[in-house]
Design a protein around this motif. Structure first.
Motif, short mmCIF file in Angstrom:
data_model
loop_
_atom_site.label_atom_id
_atom_site.label_comp_id
_atom_site.label_asym_id
_atom_site.label_seq_id
_atom_site.Cartn_x
_atom_site.Cartn_y
_atom_site.Cartn_z
N UNK A 207 -3.59 6.21 -17.04
CA UNK A 207 -2.53 5.95 -16.08
C UNK A 207 -2.16 4.47 -16.13
N UNK A 208 -0.91 4.19 -15.79
CA UNK A 208 -0.40 2.83 -15.83
C UNK A 208 -0.45 2.21 -14.45
N UNK A 209 -0.49 0.88 -14.41
CA UNK A 209 -0.54 0.17 -13.14
C UNK A 209 0.00 -1.25 -13.33
N UNK A 210 0.41 -1.87 -12.22
CA UNK A 210 0.91 -3.24 -12.22
C UNK A 210 0.53 -3.91 -10.91
N UNK A 211 0.58 -5.23 -10.89
CA UNK A 211 0.13 -5.98 -9.71
C UNK A 211 1.03 -7.18 -9.48
N UNK A 212 1.32 -7.47 -8.21
CA UNK A 212 1.98 -8.69 -7.76
C UNK A 212 1.15 -9.26 -6.61
N UNK A 213 0.65 -10.48 -6.79
CA UNK A 213 -0.23 -11.07 -5.79
C UNK A 213 0.22 -12.49 -5.48
N UNK A 214 0.31 -12.81 -4.20
CA UNK A 214 0.63 -14.16 -3.74
C UNK A 214 -0.49 -14.63 -2.82
N UNK A 215 -1.00 -15.83 -3.07
CA UNK A 215 -2.18 -16.28 -2.33
C UNK A 215 -2.12 -17.78 -2.04
N UNK A 216 -2.98 -18.18 -1.12
CA UNK A 216 -3.19 -19.59 -0.82
C UNK A 216 -4.67 -19.82 -0.59
N UNK A 227 -0.07 -8.57 -1.55
CA UNK A 227 -0.53 -7.98 -2.81
C UNK A 227 0.05 -6.59 -2.90
N UNK A 228 0.74 -6.31 -4.01
CA UNK A 228 1.33 -5.00 -4.22
C UNK A 228 0.81 -4.43 -5.53
N UNK A 229 0.06 -3.34 -5.43
CA UNK A 229 -0.49 -2.65 -6.60
C UNK A 229 0.22 -1.33 -6.78
N UNK A 230 0.78 -1.13 -7.97
CA UNK A 230 1.44 0.13 -8.29
C UNK A 230 0.59 0.89 -9.30
N UNK A 231 0.27 2.12 -8.99
CA UNK A 231 -0.49 2.99 -9.88
C UNK A 231 0.31 4.27 -10.05
N UNK A 232 0.88 4.47 -11.23
CA UNK A 232 1.75 5.60 -11.44
C UNK A 232 2.94 5.53 -10.50
N UNK A 233 3.13 6.58 -9.70
CA UNK A 233 4.23 6.62 -8.74
C UNK A 233 3.80 6.15 -7.35
N UNK A 234 2.57 5.71 -7.21
CA UNK A 234 2.04 5.31 -5.90
C UNK A 234 2.01 3.79 -5.78
N UNK A 235 2.03 3.32 -4.52
CA UNK A 235 1.97 1.89 -4.24
C UNK A 235 0.94 1.63 -3.15
N UNK A 236 0.27 0.51 -3.25
CA UNK A 236 -0.66 0.07 -2.20
C UNK A 236 -0.41 -1.39 -1.94
N UNK A 237 -0.35 -1.78 -0.67
CA UNK A 237 -0.13 -3.18 -0.30
C UNK A 237 -1.31 -3.68 0.51
N UNK A 238 -1.53 -5.00 0.44
CA UNK A 238 -2.69 -5.60 1.09
C UNK A 238 -2.35 -7.00 1.58
N UNK A 239 -2.88 -7.32 2.74
CA UNK A 239 -2.89 -8.69 3.25
C UNK A 239 -4.28 -8.93 3.81
N UNK A 240 -4.81 -10.13 3.60
CA UNK A 240 -6.15 -10.37 4.09
C UNK A 240 -6.59 -11.80 3.87
N UNK A 241 -7.84 -12.06 4.22
CA UNK A 241 -8.39 -13.41 4.08
C UNK A 241 -9.89 -13.33 3.87
N UNK A 242 -10.40 -14.32 3.15
CA UNK A 242 -11.84 -14.47 2.95
C UNK A 242 -12.23 -15.86 3.39
#
Length: 252
Positions: A207-216, A227-242
């Motif tokens: 399966x194919x996937x792509x990523x767009x991530x912006x961080x500081x 953060x936007x991760x695309x896997x096939x026809x699906x998408x997952x987004x994330x915001x967070x901190x460590x």
């Protein structure tokens, strides 16, 4: 001859000597002898840091801009001669800024990596081609924030991972990152992305996937702004901190 004229002639002679020395130094920096010396030193330092074997095809240095360009950089791990190297990059550009000549302080103004290709291989018995770095001889604990790299960019990168033990194959193409440092607030801000990723596990369909991530990132916290991760026809987004890098605490 008066003492003023003597001082004038002495100053003129000193100026000529300095000029000749500078011209000689510049000519040496442009010579084949300096290039061979620099390439040998770069290779030895890289080998000592990584435990691998490093070769650089060519180097040119611009004194006015304190910029070094390295071409055809290859890092060999434990792979056999018929296998691709662990890492190869077409070009590496390093731009240095003089902070203080008196205290011999320098900083990295710019670090650019063009078309790095990474090959990681794992055999059926679990061995990989990663070299083992020797124990560090330095007790320095300089952080990436102390280095204060003004601009770091990686473009057109590729990663090839082949695990015969799992078995699994993974590839990333169009890998890139762009990071800039703000010295006033001591913060890195950047992006990380790839467009064409493929993962093939066992007998399952790849399966194919792509990523767009912006961080500081600051010395206290890593913030994932988006953060936007695309896997096939699906998408997952994330915001967070460590926070607390030595004992990480994550939330998102």
């Amino acid at each position: 001859m008066s003492w003023k004229r003597k001082i004038g002639w002495a100053a003129l002679g000193l100026g000529i000597l300095i000029g000749v020395a500078l011209l000689g130094g510049y000519a040496y920096l442009k010579s084949n002898a300096f290039e061979r010396f620099a390439l040998r030193e770069i290779g030895e330092q890289a080998n000592e840091a990584t435990g691998g074997k490093t070769t650089v095809g060519r180097l040119d240095f611009t004194l006015s801009g304190l910029t070094a360009n390295l071409y055809d950089i290859t890092l060999h791990g434990t792979e056999t001669p018929d296998q691709p190297p662990l890492l190869h990059a077409d070009k590496l550009t390093v731009h240095v800024k003089i902070v203080s000549l008196l205290h011999q302080q320098f900083s990295l103004r710019e670090l650019l990596i063009d078309h790095p290709v990474v090959h990681i291989a794992v055999t059926r018995d679990g061995k990989n081609n990663l070299p083992t770095p020797p124990p560090s001889k330095s007790s320095s604990h300089t952080s990436v924030f102390d280095l204060a790299v003004g601009h770091a960019q990686l473009s057109n990168g590729e990663v090839d991972y082949n695990d015969q033990k799992t078995p699994m194959d993974a590839d990333l193409y169009d890998l890139g990152t762009d990071i800039r440092f703000s010295p006033g607030i001591k913060k890195y801000e950047g992006t990380l992305s790839y467009d064409r990723g493929k993962l093939h596990y066992a007998a399952y369909q790849p399966f194919s996937h792509s990523l767009r991530l912006k961080f500081g990132a600051t010395p206290e916290q890593l913030q994932v702004e988006s953060a936007m991760l695309r896997v096939g026809a699906s998408e997952a987004s994330l915001q967070g901190a460590v926070t607390n890098y030595s004992n990480p605490i994550a939330n998102g």
